[in-house]
Design an enzyme around this catalytic site. Structure first.
Site, PDB file in Angstrom:
ATOM      1  N   ASP B  90       0.858  -1.182   0.000  1.00 14.93           N
ATOM      2  CA  ASP B  90       0.000   0.000   0.000  1.00 14.93           C
ATOM      3  C   ASP B  90       0.892   1.228   0.000  1.00 14.93           C
ATOM      4  O   ASP B  90       2.117   1.138   0.132  1.00 14.93           O
ATOM      5  CB  ASP B  90      -0.955  -0.023   1.188  1.00 14.93           C
ATOM      6  CG  ASP B  90      -0.237   0.322   2.465  1.00 14.93           C
ATOM      7  OD1 ASP B  90       0.998   0.377   2.449  1.00 14.93           O
ATOM      8  OD2 ASP B  90      -0.905   0.540   3.472  1.00 14.93           O
ATOM      9  N   SER B  91       0.277   2.379  -0.147  1.00 21.08           N
ATOM     10  CA  SER B  91       1.047   3.600  -0.391  1.00 21.08           C
ATOM     11  C   SER B  91       1.377   4.362   0.870  1.00 21.08           C
ATOM     12  O   SER B  91       2.136   5.317   0.830  1.00 21.08           O
ATOM     13  CB  SER B  91       0.217   4.519  -1.273  1.00 21.08           C
ATOM     14  OG  SER B  91      -0.959   4.895  -0.555  1.00 21.08           O
ATOM     15  N   GLY B  92       0.811   3.957   1.989  1.00 19.81           N
ATOM     16  CA  GLY B  92       0.955   4.737   3.213  1.00 19.81           C
ATOM     17  C   GLY B  92      -0.218   5.665   3.452  1.00 19.81           C
ATOM     18  O   GLY B  92      -0.365   6.207   4.545  1.00 19.81           O
ATOM     19  N   GLY B  93      -1.054   5.848   2.443  1.00 21.26           N
ATOM     20  CA  GLY B  93      -2.178   6.776   2.572  1.00 21.26           C
ATOM     21  C   GLY B  93      -3.121   6.394   3.700  1.00 21.26           C
ATOM     22  O   GLY B  93      -3.484   7.230   4.528  1.00 21.26           O
ATOM     23  N   PHE B  94      -3.465   5.116   3.753  1.00 19.57           N
ATOM     24  CA  PHE B  94      -4.406   4.664   4.768  1.00 19.57           C
ATOM     25  C   PHE B  94      -3.824   4.813   6.171  1.00 19.57           C
ATOM     26  O   PHE B  94      -4.511   5.237   7.100  1.00 19.57           O
ATOM     27  CB  PHE B  94      -4.794   3.202   4.513  1.00 19.57           C
ATOM     28  CG  PHE B  94      -5.829   2.685   5.470  1.00 19.57           C
ATOM     29  CD1 PHE B  94      -7.176   2.984   5.287  1.00 19.57           C
ATOM     30  CD2 PHE B  94      -5.469   1.920   6.564  1.00 19.57           C
ATOM     31  CE1 PHE B  94      -8.138   2.518   6.177  1.00 19.57           C
ATOM     32  CE2 PHE B  94      -6.420   1.456   7.466  1.00 19.57           C
ATOM     33  CZ  PHE B  94      -7.758   1.753   7.263  1.00 19.57           C
ATOM     34  N   ASP B 144      -2.856   8.045  -1.810  1.00 17.48           N
ATOM     35  CA  ASP B 144      -4.192   8.636  -1.881  1.00 17.48           C
ATOM     36  C   ASP B 144      -4.599   9.174  -0.518  1.00 17.48           C
ATOM     37  O   ASP B 144      -3.951   8.894   0.495  1.00 17.48           O
ATOM     38  CB  ASP B 144      -5.218   7.586  -2.347  1.00 17.48           C
ATOM     39  CG  ASP B 144      -5.359   6.436  -1.356  1.00 17.48           C
ATOM     40  OD1 ASP B 144      -4.415   6.205  -0.569  1.00 17.48           O
ATOM     41  OD2 ASP B 144      -6.389   5.747  -1.377  1.00 17.48           O
ATOM     42  N   GLN B 193     -11.676   6.509  -5.204  1.00 13.01           N
ATOM     43  CA  GLN B 193     -12.265   7.015  -3.961  1.00 13.01           C
ATOM     44  C   GLN B 193     -13.645   7.597  -4.298  1.00 13.01           C
ATOM     45  O   GLN B 193     -14.220   7.264  -5.325  1.00 13.01           O
ATOM     46  CB  GLN B 193     -11.331   8.058  -3.320  1.00 13.01           C
ATOM     47  CG  GLN B 193     -10.020   7.471  -2.779  1.00 13.01           C
ATOM     48  CD  GLN B 193     -10.204   6.654  -1.494  1.00 13.01           C
ATOM     49  OE1 GLN B 193     -11.283   6.623  -0.890  1.00 13.01           O
ATOM     50  NE2 GLN B 193      -9.140   5.947  -1.096  1.00 13.01           N
ATOM     51  N   GLY B 220     -11.267   3.292   0.497  1.00 13.43           N
ATOM     52  CA  GLY B 220     -12.254   4.047   1.253  1.00 13.43           C
ATOM     53  C   GLY B 220     -13.503   3.260   1.589  1.00 13.43           C
ATOM     54  O   GLY B 220     -14.563   3.834   1.834  1.00 13.43           O
ATOM     55  N   ASP B 270      -7.411  -8.062   0.448  1.00  7.37           N
ATOM     56  CA  ASP B 270      -6.501  -8.209   1.584  1.00  7.37           C
ATOM     57  C   ASP B 270      -7.279  -7.823   2.823  1.00  7.37           C
ATOM     58  O   ASP B 270      -8.237  -7.042   2.754  1.00  7.37           O
ATOM     59  CB  ASP B 270      -5.291  -7.271   1.462  1.00  7.37           C
ATOM     60  CG  ASP B 270      -5.650  -5.857   1.904  1.00  7.37           C
ATOM     61  OD1 ASP B 270      -6.356  -5.166   1.151  1.00  7.37           O
ATOM     62  OD2 ASP B 270      -5.251  -5.452   3.018  1.00  7.37           O
ATOM     63  N   CYS B 308     -11.086 -29.230   6.813  1.00  2.00           N
ATOM     64  CA  CYS B 308      -9.947 -28.340   6.531  1.00  2.00           C
ATOM     65  C   CYS B 308      -8.648 -29.140   6.431  1.00  2.00           C
ATOM     66  O   CYS B 308      -8.427 -30.080   7.193  1.00  2.00           O
ATOM     67  CB  CYS B 308      -9.850 -27.293   7.645  1.00  2.00           C
ATOM     68  SG  CYS B 308      -8.453 -26.169   7.474  1.00  2.00           S
ATOM     69  N   CYS B 310      -5.529 -27.672   6.584  1.00  2.00           N
ATOM     70  CA  CYS B 310      -4.388 -26.849   7.039  1.00  2.00           C
ATOM     71  C   CYS B 310      -3.532 -27.626   8.039  1.00  2.00           C
ATOM     72  O   CYS B 310      -3.955 -28.637   8.604  1.00  2.00           O
ATOM     73  CB  CYS B 310      -4.873 -25.539   7.660  1.00  2.00           C
ATOM     74  SG  CYS B 310      -5.369 -25.646   9.386  1.00  2.00           S
ATOM     75  N   CYS B 313      -5.300 -28.078  11.468  1.00  2.00           N
ATOM     76  CA  CYS B 313      -6.371 -29.078  11.513  1.00  2.00           C
ATOM     77  C   CYS B 313      -5.853 -30.495  11.256  1.00  2.00           C
ATOM     78  O   CYS B 313      -6.445 -31.460  11.720  1.00  2.00           O
ATOM     79  CB  CYS B 313      -7.474 -28.708  10.516  1.00  2.00           C
ATOM     80  SG  CYS B 313      -8.433 -27.279  11.079  1.00  2.00           S
ATOM     81  N   HIS B 339      -4.357 -21.496  10.598  1.00  2.99           N
ATOM     82  CA  HIS B 339      -5.692 -21.961  10.200  1.00  2.99           C
ATOM     83  C   HIS B 339      -6.484 -20.867   9.487  1.00  2.99           C
ATOM     84  O   HIS B 339      -7.058 -21.099   8.415  1.00  2.99           O
ATOM     85  CB  HIS B 339      -6.487 -22.468  11.404  1.00  2.99           C
ATOM     86  CG  HIS B 339      -7.919 -22.748  11.034  1.00  2.99           C
ATOM     87  ND1 HIS B 339      -8.305 -23.924  10.424  1.00  2.99           N
ATOM     88  CD2 HIS B 339      -9.026 -21.968  11.098  1.00  2.99           C
ATOM     89  CE1 HIS B 339      -9.594 -23.854  10.142  1.00  2.99           C
ATOM     90  NE2 HIS B 339     -10.060 -22.687  10.545  1.00  2.99           N
TER      91      HIS B 339
END
Lengths: 376, 376
Positions: B90-94, B144, B193, B220, B270, B308, B310, B313, B339
């Site tokens: 990510d860009s750091g904006g969030f 952003d 956005q 957003g 994500d 499952c 994994c 499990c 898990h």
């Protein structure tokens, strides 16, 4: 079952092979500690990958949580914790001792309040055996009283150490009786006590040998005594134990302590030091110890130890580990624990190879020189 | 580089294949979040084992620690963190947005004090691109301004959302200019956005499409709005993006949100939810969620989810996980994180298989019925 084969000796040092209910253990061996049914921060698959042959569990802790009903339901600790190789469990004696003023010792056993929920509990040689039967431990330790280095503010006297040692002997007999009440695929070890007094150690040892147990441990070291005191007892006792039975030095110690222990005739070791130090960013390496928090590692692209083959050293740099530690990331203690345990497990593998090759004295000299050299 | 192949569609849902500098990603895909250069509590080898194809890093965090000099020295994030497959940052904006009152936004960029050491910092579209170049991220996100759901105690107005969206658009152009200043093996994504206003979302989207970027994200959302508001935007925007480019819904969400997102035309997701919830003993399963602390699991020998595959499990019971959690053992969040991430990664694998087989609607119906059924 327990079979012990002595393959090679060099002075007091021994190369052996221990066959237990859940598999074969090559000795000398280091056993990672899994107090609550987990070696802290390490997957069982990582333990297998690094070559761990046998791990510990703690009777006292597992009795409190998850409790014997759960362990019985799972048929023991192996299936519960997902570890199919041998397990050794201590008897609870050391943990009860650690409770200090919170416990009351009598001939019958030890009364104390559960540190988890305050329940009044009573641990005896018989209950310790019953719990370890539920755990289905390959090696069951006798319930003992761990003689402290200091008693009520003074060095434990010969008189106090004798009283304590003799109680542990009577408890050893009660353990053996209880252990033998049921058919049992596992093996019971006695624990030599006697404090810092060689003649008491010998009395304890001789009386335990008379019980003809399949293995013997040396307890009551690493209990607060100065290092030379520990070294005195470790140099004195192991080689006096029967040559045809495995010898286990409880709760010891640094890498140097382990190598000295092997030279003194010890076959088995356990210690929380590799995992506890890992959680404090203290790593053991061939060339001395590494404190990951040191800012000189910020840009260090090298692995913790360039000669190490562990998962951590194969995949990650000092700079990355330093970064994880600085950020408080869980992966820091995870990777450090893998490295430290691998270091201990691998150190014993190298010791075995040196004993096999008849080069143990040279190995010890090189080990000491490398460790003293320090990390670049 | 970025190539996107659209293999199959079903309504708005899409089955695709994304080829990036460090490898191929089959979509729809869930991307585990590795904020500080580690997916919290999970070894990279475990991520590979569960089939993770691409992971996230956070520009803002990695800028502060370990810092760009270290990442440059390692030639990027891949070697530093021991992950050779694709990485999106990510860009750091969030993150800057999350600082709230502690930051000051201007046309030029965002001024703020480092939450690590108080240093005065200034993040701009240009510096965000420079940091992400040092990280060598396969997918670079534009810098952003994340439009909040509420501004100063009231719902963000159309006027406020427009001002914010238009700033993000101007920053997108500056990002593209800076990104193109150097030859680059990676791909820059724009971020749509516009807050909760469909016409603003369309304006943002159209202007970004004019920049002809290789992929687009919807930002957003998941910023404090009620679920129906999020669903309204997720239903509106994705399918309006160019069909021949990948679409990424940022920071979303529950398993249900992911499946709805796929149905709305999203390719990439994500979220920190699988790892964060794991650390709170909250596990996701095919048949609803499991709260490991519930005492009914104390004696439950079954795995968390019997369907499952994994590592957790396959090897461990609910009773064991409950025990670890109760004892505060590090292995509890470790096994729970494995898990939960496996559940998310595998859910998208099942979605892809259903799209390949032309059975996506049936899959969605079964998924909803299974999840609603609840755990026994």
């Amino acid at each position: 079952m327990l079979q012990f084969e002595l393959l090679q000796t060099d002075g007091h040092a021994r190369r052996g092979r221990l066959t237990l209910n859940h598999g074969v253990v090559e000795t000398p061996v280091f056993m990672p500690v899994g107090t609550y049914g987990t070696v802290k921060g390490v997957l069982p698959s990582s333990l297998e990958e690094m070559g761990a042959q046998i791990i510990l569990g703690n009777t006292f802790h597992l009795w409190l949580r998850p409790g014997i009903d759960v362990l019985n339901q799972f048929g023991g600790l192996h299936r519960f914790e997902g570890w199919n190789k041998p397990i050794l469990t201590d008897s609870g004696g050391f943990q009860v001792w650690s409770l200090g003023e919170m416990r009351k010792i009598s001939e019958e056993g030890v009364r104390f309040a559960s540190p988890v929920n305050g329940d009044k509990l009573f641990l005896t040689p018989e209950t310790s055996m019953q719990i370890q039967r539920a755990l289905n431990s390959d090696i069951v330790m006798q319930f003992d009283e761990c003689t402290p280095y200091e008693t009520k503010g003074h060095l434990t006297t010969e008189r106090e150490a004798r009283v304590s040692m003799e109680l542990s002997l009577r408890w050893a007999k009660r353990c053996l009786d209880e252990f033998n009440r049921n058919e049992n695929p596992n093996a019971l070890f006695g624990i030599v006590q006697g404090g810092m007094f060689e003649h008491l150690r010998e009395e304890s040892l001789n009386a335990l040998v008379d019980l003809d147990l399949p293995g013997y441990a040396i307890g009551g070291v690493s209990v607060g005594e100065p290092k030379p005191e520990m070294q005195r007892i470790v140099a004195h006792t192991p080689h006096r134990l029967p040559a045809n039975k495995p010898r286990y030095l409880m709760g010891v110690g640094t890498p140097e302590d382990l190598v000295e222990g092997v030279a003194a005739g010890v076959d088995m070791f356990d210690c929380v030091m590799p995992t506890r130090n890992a959680r404090n960013a203290h790593l053991f390496t061939r060339f001395g110890d590494v404190r990951l928090r040191n800012s000189r590692f910020r840009t260090d692209e090298r692995p913790v130890d360039e000669t190490c083959t562990c998962h951590t050293c194969k995949h990650f740099s000092r700079a990355y580990l330093h970064h994880l530690e600085r950020c408080g990331e869980m992966l820091a203690p995870m990777l450090a624990s893998i490295h430290n345990l691998h270091y201990y497990v691998n150190l014993m593998r190298e010791v075995r190879e040196a004993l096999d090759a008849g080069t143990f004295p040279q190995f010890v000299a090189q080990f000491k020189a490398d460790r003293a050299r320090g990390t670049t």
